[in-house]
Structure formats: structure tokens, C-alpha cells
Design an enzyme around this catalytic site. Structure first.
Site, short mmCIF file in Angstrom:
data_model
loop_
_atom_site.label_atom_id
_atom_site.label_comp_id
_atom_site.label_asym_id
_atom_site.label_seq_id
_atom_site.Cartn_x
_atom_site.Cartn_y
_atom_site.Cartn_z
N ASN A 98 11.35 6.89 11.24
CA ASN A 98 10.50 5.91 10.57
C ASN A 98 9.20 5.75 11.34
O ASN A 98 9.15 5.87 12.57
CB ASN A 98 11.23 4.58 10.36
CG ASN A 98 11.72 3.90 11.61
OD1 ASN A 98 12.22 4.54 12.53
ND2 ASN A 98 11.62 2.58 11.64
N VAL A 99 8.13 5.53 10.58
CA VAL A 99 6.79 5.37 11.14
C VAL A 99 6.19 4.13 10.48
O VAL A 99 5.88 4.16 9.28
CB VAL A 99 5.91 6.61 10.88
CG1 VAL A 99 4.50 6.40 11.45
CG2 VAL A 99 6.55 7.87 11.46
N GLU A 100 6.05 3.05 11.24
CA GLU A 100 5.51 1.81 10.71
C GLU A 100 3.98 1.83 10.78
O GLU A 100 3.38 2.73 11.36
CB GLU A 100 6.08 0.62 11.47
CG GLU A 100 7.57 0.47 11.26
CD GLU A 100 8.17 -0.69 12.01
OE1 GLU A 100 9.35 -0.99 11.75
OE2 GLU A 100 7.50 -1.30 12.88
N ALA A 104 -0.44 -2.35 8.54
CA ALA A 104 -0.48 -2.92 7.19
C ALA A 104 0.95 -2.98 6.66
O ALA A 104 1.28 -2.43 5.63
CB ALA A 104 -1.37 -2.08 6.28
N GLU A 136 14.30 8.87 6.29
CA GLU A 136 14.81 9.79 5.27
C GLU A 136 13.66 10.49 4.55
O GLU A 136 13.72 11.69 4.29
CB GLU A 136 15.66 9.04 4.24
CG GLU A 136 16.89 8.37 4.83
CD GLU A 136 16.64 6.93 5.28
OE1 GLU A 136 17.60 6.14 5.23
OE2 GLU A 136 15.50 6.58 5.68
N CYS A 165 17.72 2.93 2.26
CA CYS A 165 17.25 1.87 1.36
C CYS A 165 17.28 2.39 -0.08
O CYS A 165 17.48 3.59 -0.33
CB CYS A 165 15.85 1.42 1.75
SG CYS A 165 14.53 2.63 1.40
#
EC number: 3.5.4.5
Length: 141
Positions: free
Chosen positions: A49-51, A54, A62, A93
Site C-alpha cells: 500500500n502507498v498512502e 490527500a 492488492e 477491501c
């Protein structure tokens, strides 16, 4: 349900997801996730995951693994493993379940793990029953 006797294929997915998990960029949630999939040709593709500032604009692990598969020439998911922290199971999710469905069948195994090992196994059909897929648009449903 810890799986201490993983077969070699599941172990390779686990190791790839665990490595991706350590590279996750999650400064806002602190919730690092790694995912790995095996394509129909047996190649492993991983993502994390890459947040983004924004928030919640970001990429799920995934989705990153699927993008890596596509970039590597794969088109079908044979199996996937998602690895995340905490006492609860870190399943894909809803949006990622639909992303996976684009490249998988309801029978595709989805393994859920934490850094200690596999905790549960599902089929995509169990996670996304009666799903809408590409065949709905081609008349093959």
C-alpha cells in the site's frame, strides 16, 4: 488458523508479500499491507500500500500487485496472499475484491496472513459471492 506447514508455492507468496509489507508507505494510517499473487504462468508479483497526503487517495497492496502482474505480462491470477497487521483478518477491501475478480475466477484462492504466517484461506467466490465479472459484458455468463 496458522499454517505452519506451507507448501513451497504458498511459502513463496508469503515471502513476497512479507517483503512488500516492509516497503509499504503508510505514514498516515500506520497500517502497512503487502500482497503477492501468482499469475497463470507461475510468476510472482508483489505490491504494497502507498498512502498519500490527500488521504484517502492512495493505492492498496492488492492493486499494486495486480499492476505489477500486468506490467510483467501476466493476465490471470492463480492465487493471492494478503499480509497485514492486527488481531483481525486483513482481507481485501471491497474495491480490491472487484479488482481481483477482473483477473481471477470465483475459485481462485485468497490467503490472508500476518508476519507470523497464514491465518485463513478463502476462495474469491466466498469473499465476493455472485460477483459481476468480465463475462457479464461478453455474454458468456
Amino acid at each position: 488458523m496458522r499454517d505452519s506447514g506451507m507448501d513451497a508455492e504458498l511459502q513463496s507468496l508469503f515471502e513476497a508479500a512479507r517483503a512488500a509489507h516492509t516497503r509499504a508507505y503508510a505514514p498516515y494510517s500506520g497500517f502497512a499491507v503487502g500482497a503477492a499473487l501468482r499469475d497463470a504462468e507461475g510468476r510472482i508479483h508483489a505490491g504494497c500500500n502507498v498512502e498519500n497526503a490527500a488521504y484517502p487517495v492512495g493505492t492498496c497492496a492488492e492493486a499494486g500487485a495486480i499492476a505489477a502482474m500486468m506490467a510483467g505480462g501476466g493476465r490471470r491470477i492463480a492465487a493471492m496472499l494478503v499480509l497485514g497487521p492486527g488481531p483481525g483478518l486483513v482481507t481485501p477491501c471491497g474495491a480490491c475484491r472487484q479488482r481481483i475478480r477482473e483477473f481471477a475466477t470465483p475459485e481462485t484462492p485468497i490467503h490472508v496472513a500476518d508476519t507470523d504466517g497464514v491465518r485463513a484461506c478463502f476462495t474469491l467466490g466466498a469473499l465476493l459471492p455472485d460477483s459481476f465479472g468480465p463475462e457479464n459484458l461478453t455474454g458468456d455468463a
